[in-house]
Write an enzyme that holds these catalytic residues in place. Structure first.
Site, short mmCIF file in Angstrom:
data_model
loop_
_atom_site.label_atom_id
_atom_site.label_comp_id
_atom_site.label_asym_id
_atom_site.label_seq_id
_atom_site.Cartn_x
_atom_site.Cartn_y
_atom_site.Cartn_z
N GLY A 1 -6.95 9.27 -0.64
CA GLY A 1 -7.33 10.15 0.47
C GLY A 1 -7.37 11.62 0.11
N HIS B 1 0.86 -1.20 0.00
CA HIS B 1 0.00 0.00 0.00
C HIS B 1 0.89 1.24 0.00
CE1 HIS B 1 -2.81 3.09 1.27
NE2 HIS B 1 -3.78 2.28 0.84
C1 PEP Z 1 -6.84 3.31 0.20
O1 PEP Z 1 -6.62 3.46 1.38
O2 PEP Z 1 -6.37 2.32 -0.37
C2 PEP Z 1 -7.62 4.32 -0.51
C3 PEP Z 1 -7.80 4.16 -1.79
O3 PEP Z 1 -8.13 5.39 0.22
P1 PEP Z 1 -9.24 6.46 -0.26
O4 PEP Z 1 -10.38 5.67 -0.86
O5 PEP Z 1 -9.63 7.18 0.98
O6 PEP Z 1 -8.60 7.33 -1.29
#
Ligand code: PEP
Length: 258
Positions: free
Chosen positions: A177, A99
């Site tokens: 995010g 990630h």
């Molecule tokens: C994630 O944490 O993998 C992510 C895509 O977060 P968000 O949907 O908040 O952008």
């Protein structure tokens, strides 16, 4: 309609009691519905200490649980780490690897990601390999090169017989995010590239799913998930409320039903 993977990454949110309440409400909402069918695969990725209460609230439901991370060593002097075997024996079926928050906040390199991926697959977990470019890399036209390097480095550690347990998640760093999602065309282009690279590496029959992640919400999910090489969504912020999480799939269904 194609099968959709709806995966929720809770990051460092949700106390055990909050996770349990979420899952009880989720289980109520999906019982007896399409969610139990082969058309939807739901997995939640709570923080480690919230995993047991999530599993307690989920028996008999089609929802599975995964960990957000796991270490590549089996045991020993690695303070703070949790092994892949511990993840599996706690009842998780899935784990995230690579990630962007692990890569950029915790300094995980492609080499570390590859080792974690290998260990996850070796212990029998399904591994969600996240990859994606930064804004600077996109703006300088390097997206495909960066993504190719990340994927090939990770693929080297995947024995062919484990390829069926691999799931890919294209997550452009600048979209996570931030409220800014990749356009459906851009996301499709990268997901198609990843799918082709995976089938070139593991054989045409491997059919490794490719998810998109980065500010997915109900209003953009329909268009993103309708693209042919986007098989699902890895969702952060919008996975923290049952309504906003399920609305992602419901909007896709509405759009594809015409
Ligand atoms: C994630 O944490 O993998 C992510 C895509 O977060 P968000 O949907 O908040 O952008």
């Amino acid at each position: 309609m194609k099968k959709i993977y709806l995966y929720g990454n809770w990051k460092m949110n949700m106390l055990p009691e909050e996770g349990e309440a979420f899952c009880r409400s989720l289980a109520d909402r999906i019982t007896g519905s399409l969610y139990g069918s082969d058309l939807v695969d739901i997995c939640l990725f709570p923080p480690f200490l919230t995993v047991p209460s999530v599993l307690k609230a989920l028996p008999g439901s089609p929802v599975s649980a995964g960990a957000q991370d796991g270490y590549f060593e089996d045991r020993g002097a690695y303070t703070g780490a949790v092994s892949m075997d511990m993840v599996r024996s706690a009842g998780c079926t899935h784990v995230l690897a690579g990630h962007s928050e692990r890569r950029h906040i915790f300094g995980e390199t492609d080499e570390i990601v590859a080792k974690k991926l290998r260990k996850a697959l070796d212990v029998g977990l399904k591994a969600v390999l996240c990859f994606g470019e930064t804004l600077e890399e996109r703006e300088s036209g390097k997206t495909i090169q960066v993504v190719q390097n990340q994927l090939l480095s990770a693929f080297q550690s995947v024995p062919g017989e484990h390829a069926q347990d691999l799931i890919l998640a294209y997550e452009p760093v600048w979209a996570i995010g931030t409220g800014k999602n990749a356009s459906p065309d851009d996301a499709q282009e990268v997901c198609a590239f990843a799918a082709k690279l995976a089938s070139g590496t593991f054989g045409g029959q491997s059919r490794i799913p490719v998810l998109y992640g980065g500010s997915v919400k109900d209003s953009n999910a329909g268009e993103l998930l309708s693209r042919p090489d986007i098989h699902g969504a890895l969702v952060g912020g919008a996975s923290l409320k049952v309504d906003s999480f399920l609305a992602i799939y419901e909007n896709y269904r509405k759009l594809s039903a015409g």
